[in-house]
Design an enzyme around this catalytic site. Structure first.
Site, PDB file in Angstrom:
ATOM      1  N   ASP A 182       0.778  -1.262  -0.011  1.00 27.69           N
ATOM      2  CA  ASP A 182       0.062   0.035  -0.134  1.00 27.69           C
ATOM      3  C   ASP A 182       1.064   1.245   0.221  1.00 27.69           C
ATOM      4  O   ASP A 182       0.955   1.841   1.015  1.00 27.69           O
ATOM      5  CB  ASP A 182      -0.875  -0.130   1.151  1.00 27.69           C
ATOM      6  CG  ASP A 182      -2.046   1.110   1.328  1.00 27.69           C
ATOM      7  OD1 ASP A 182      -2.302   1.430   2.343  1.00 27.69           O
ATOM      8  OD2 ASP A 182      -1.902   1.904   0.152  1.00 27.69           O
TER       9      ASP A 182
ATOM     10  N   THR B 229       2.831   4.853  -1.921  1.00 25.61           N
ATOM     11  CA  THR B 229       2.826   5.794  -2.575  1.00 25.61           C
ATOM     12  C   THR B 229       3.130   5.552  -4.203  1.00 25.61           C
ATOM     13  O   THR B 229       3.362   4.504  -4.358  1.00 25.61           O
ATOM     14  CB  THR B 229       3.771   7.154  -2.222  1.00 25.61           C
ATOM     15  OG1 THR B 229       4.964   6.281  -1.763  1.00 25.61           O
ATOM     16  CG2 THR B 229       3.309   7.690  -0.992  1.00 25.61           C
TER      17      THR B 229
HETATM   18  N1  SAM Z   1      -3.488   4.120  -0.387  1.00 28.89           N
HETATM   19  C1  SAM Z   1      -2.641   5.293  -0.714  1.00 28.89           C
HETATM   20  C2  SAM Z   1      -2.213   5.397  -2.260  1.00 28.89           C
HETATM   21  O1  SAM Z   1      -2.765   4.299  -3.009  1.00 28.89           O
HETATM   22  O2  SAM Z   1      -1.997   6.362  -2.718  1.00 28.89           O
HETATM   23  C3  SAM Z   1      -1.232   4.958  -0.020  1.00 28.89           C
HETATM   24  C4  SAM Z   1      -1.541   5.371   1.210  1.00 28.89           C
HETATM   25  S1  SAM Z   1      -0.175   5.092   2.447  1.00 28.89           S
HETATM   26  C5  SAM Z   1      -0.192   6.261   3.255  1.00 28.89           C
HETATM   27  C6  SAM Z   1       1.343   4.952   1.456  1.00 28.89           C
HETATM   28  C7  SAM Z   1       2.337   5.120   2.341  1.00 28.89           C
HETATM   29  O3  SAM Z   1       3.698   4.311   1.919  1.00 28.89           O
HETATM   30  C8  SAM Z   1       3.142   6.280   2.894  1.00 28.89           C
HETATM   31  O4  SAM Z   1       2.833   6.556   4.245  1.00 28.89           O
HETATM   32  C9  SAM Z   1       4.886   6.118   2.368  1.00 28.89           C
HETATM   33  O5  SAM Z   1       5.433   6.669   3.558  1.00 28.89           O
HETATM   34  C10 SAM Z   1       4.724   4.445   2.409  1.00 28.89           C
HETATM   35  N2  SAM Z   1       5.796   4.326   1.696  1.00 28.89           N
HETATM   36  C11 SAM Z   1       6.286   4.635   0.527  1.00 28.89           C
HETATM   37  N3  SAM Z   1       7.572   3.760   0.082  1.00 28.89           N
HETATM   38  C12 SAM Z   1       7.924   3.005   1.075  1.00 28.89           C
HETATM   39  C13 SAM Z   1       8.874   2.008   1.560  1.00 28.89           C
HETATM   40  N4  SAM Z   1       9.884   1.846   0.608  1.00 28.89           N
HETATM   41  N5  SAM Z   1       8.704   1.328   2.493  1.00 28.89           N
HETATM   42  C14 SAM Z   1       7.898   1.424   3.503  1.00 28.89           C
HETATM   43  N6  SAM Z   1       6.819   2.517   3.284  1.00 28.89           N
HETATM   44  C15 SAM Z   1       6.805   3.165   2.093  1.00 28.89           C
END
Ligand code: SAM
Length: 292
Positions: free
Chosen positions: A166, A168
């Site tokens: 899930d 970004t």
């Molecule tokens: N549902 C949303 C969408 O589809 O756009 C995404 C929501 S969620 C908040 C996305 C999260 O992924 C963010 O908080 C970001 O910090 C996290 N994220 C991005 N890259 C990551 C990584 N390499 N490892 C862990 N978390 C990550």
């Protein structure tokens, strides 16, 4: 067009997100900017809007709103748990808003739920402004780790029954979550009946080469399917999701869980088992862009 002190694209009280090579935009009439900070990883903003309640933005991109988050979180939370014959351990990479955890904790047969979110500030801000989304984080089965999912996944072998990505968009520190190498590591971390799911953007506003994601998945998983769920706040609404597994077919629901799911789905706004059974019947453009 002015950028207010929070660096957001706000004009006459309307916040706009531009996408598809900055040629298209979606706008929301806002009441106020409730929170704004720059974390170690990204800019985190929370807006209060007239039409869709509170809205979480990361680097100016829409992530979660009170008005439609249930679609995304329910399909990601209930499709894999209804297909897997006996899910015990689940992992979410990203997902710091907590929405998928909220849905997973409704499944009593799950024993461990791990949330690996690179930016712990997203979790803290979500706890403050999206208490419903984060309501499952206090469940004793839940562990929250502030780690990079690309690295974390290498530490697990044959451990998880369900893994949800899930994240970004496939940029910066999230780009590594859409690669063949990462999908291979996920495959190794999954148990024999393992299921992986991920968001895969909008086929009609394809800025990232969605076919490439699915080709990477197909190079690792024998079963790769796609479905759609309308996300009002995401570019163009027509959002897609990938279901990948070591063999399980996503339209074969686990009959042993029907009674329990009948109870759970009474409290749901989107997901039900009839919708699930039809969700993988795709339109021509969806088939073409994903190759599913
Ligand atoms: N549902 C949303 C969408 O589809 O756009 C995404 C929501 S969620 C908040 C996305 C999260 O992924 C963010 O908080 C970001 O910090 C996290 N994220 C991005 N890259 C990551 C990584 N390499 N490892 C862990 N978390 C990550």
């Amino acid at each position: 067009m002015e950028n207010n002190k929070n660096g957001l694209l706000i004009e006459n009280g309307w916040y706009s997100e531009r996408y598809y090579h900055k040629n298209v935009a979606t706008s929301f009439k806002i009441k106020s900017v409730l929170h704004s900070e720059v974390s170690k990883y990204q800019k985190i903003d929370v807006l209060d809007t007239y039409g869709i309640g509170r809205l979480l933005l990361l680097d100016g991109k829409t992530m979660v709103s009170d008005h439609d988050e249930f679609v995304y979180h329910e399909v990601m939370g209930h499709i894999p748990t209804m297909v897997h014959p006996n899910p015990k351990r689940a992992l979410i990479i990203g997902g710091g808003d907590g929405g998928i955890v909220r849905e997973f904790v409704k499944h009593k047969d799950l024993e461990e739920i791990h949330l690996v979110e690179i930016d712990e500030r997203v979790v803290e801000v979500s706890k403050e402004f999206f208490p419903d989304c984060t309501s499952g984080l206090t469940d004793p089965r839940v562990q929250v780790l502030a780690q990079d999912g690309v690295e974390y996944i290498k530490s697990r072998k044959n451990y998880f029954d369900i893994i949800i990505i899930d994240s970004t968009d496939p940029e910066d520190f999230a780009a590594g979550l859409f690669t063949k190498e990462f999908y291979n590591h996920v495959n190794e971390a999954l148990t024999e009946n393992g299921i992986m799911m991920a968001q895969t953007e909008n086929p009609l506003y394809d800025e990232y080469g969605i076919k490439g994601f699915y080709d990477n998945l197909r190079s690792v998983y024998p079963v790769v399917k796609s479905f759609t769920g309308p996300m009002l706040i995401y570019p163009g609404v027509f959002w897609t999701f990938a279901f990948a597994s070591k063999g399980l077919n996503p339209t074969n629901l686990n009959e042993k869980k029907f009674a329990a799911m009948e109870e759970i789905q009474k409290g749901l706004k989107w997901y039900n088992m009839d919708w699930h059974k039809g969700a993988f019947n795709l339109s021509n453009i969806h088939k073409k862009v994903t190759g599913c």
